[in-house]
Design a protein around this motif. Sequence first.
Motif: not given
Length: 396
Positions: A4-9, A348-352, A354-360
């Motif tokens: 769901t990350g902001a840099l997906k794609g 964990s992943t930072f920063p948080k 709200s709309a495109t949360p980072s993840s492992i």
Amino acid sequence: MENTGALKGLRVVEMGQLLAGPFAGQLLGDMGADIIKVEPPGKGDPLRIWGQGEKKVCWEVVARNKRSVSANMRVPEGQKLVRELIRHADIVIENFRPGTMEKWGLDPAKLLEEQPGLIISRMSGYGQTGPYSTRAGFGGIGEAMGGWRYIVGEPDRAPSRMGVSIGDTLTATYGVMGILAALHVRDTTGKGQIIDAALYESVLQITESLVSEYDSSGFIRQRTGSILPGIAPSNVYYCSDGEYMIGANADPLWKRLSAAMGKPELGDDPRYATHIARGENQTELDEMIGAWTKNYTVEEMDNLMTEYSIPAGRVYRAPEMLADPHFQAREAIVEVETETHGKLKMQSTFPKLSATPSSIRRPAPSKVGQHNAEIYAELLGLDADAIAKMEEEGIV
């Protein structure tokens, strides 16, 4: 786990080792980018065996969310292979000594001519230009040149280090900042660019007014241990069972601390009532507070500082972080199922967002070139026989 990350794609080819390039890749991978890490065949990135303690687990943190391919950059075939990978990438990260990429036939300027939308983040000790550019430069050297090392430590001892590779990780952070800015430009113009992030300049950037103070008045900052001269009280004090940090260096905070100490009259005492006065009497003020805090446990002091709304807190190590309810509530530390060490707790992943949360989403690859078949087939159309032949010839 779903991406769901902001840099997906976005696809990143990460080249480089120890530590700026890999940390930049970690940051981008956490934010959703597909990270293809290029490692030399055999032992791979030395980060695989870095870290302290009985088990070397630094790799598990820095290489999360990455896929590993191997390529021998010392031979033309390996260079050609990586050049083909880059043609499928949005971003390239590298932290070799300037001139290395050019020597390998991967001159960023030429890559940009071939792929006008490509973004290339170059991280090095001294930058890509200037008389020192071809020198070898590690993080500690950048910290020394950038002004950090001189001011860290006790005044009667040699400069200290931070305990972590802060020069490298700062450079990686600025390198990623440049990438994000370049992505915005590419969105509006369609054109990529080259980012030049130097270790010493990244450290220099966070030294506040250090240079300006010398330029304006000839003042040279010195090592001052745990305090910042003139800023009081703001120090680590000893309780009966451990260390505790108190920062009450504003006038209202000092009055509240005086009340907490059972000496409200000190809040208006001319020796301590103002910022300037407390700075002039910093040593005796710290001694007075230290004599008071040692009568309390850390927990008692923490409760008292919370009651009086004074910025303060325990001096944390890893055990305290893992036990702390605030860390737990915000999931600042998470447990990852690694391929080599089983379940492993890490930041964990930072920063948080709200709309495109980072993840492992995936653990660090346990083997060098673990994803050769997957990536070389997916992006370059190579079959198993072709990949096996390259392995025999030492190309991957």
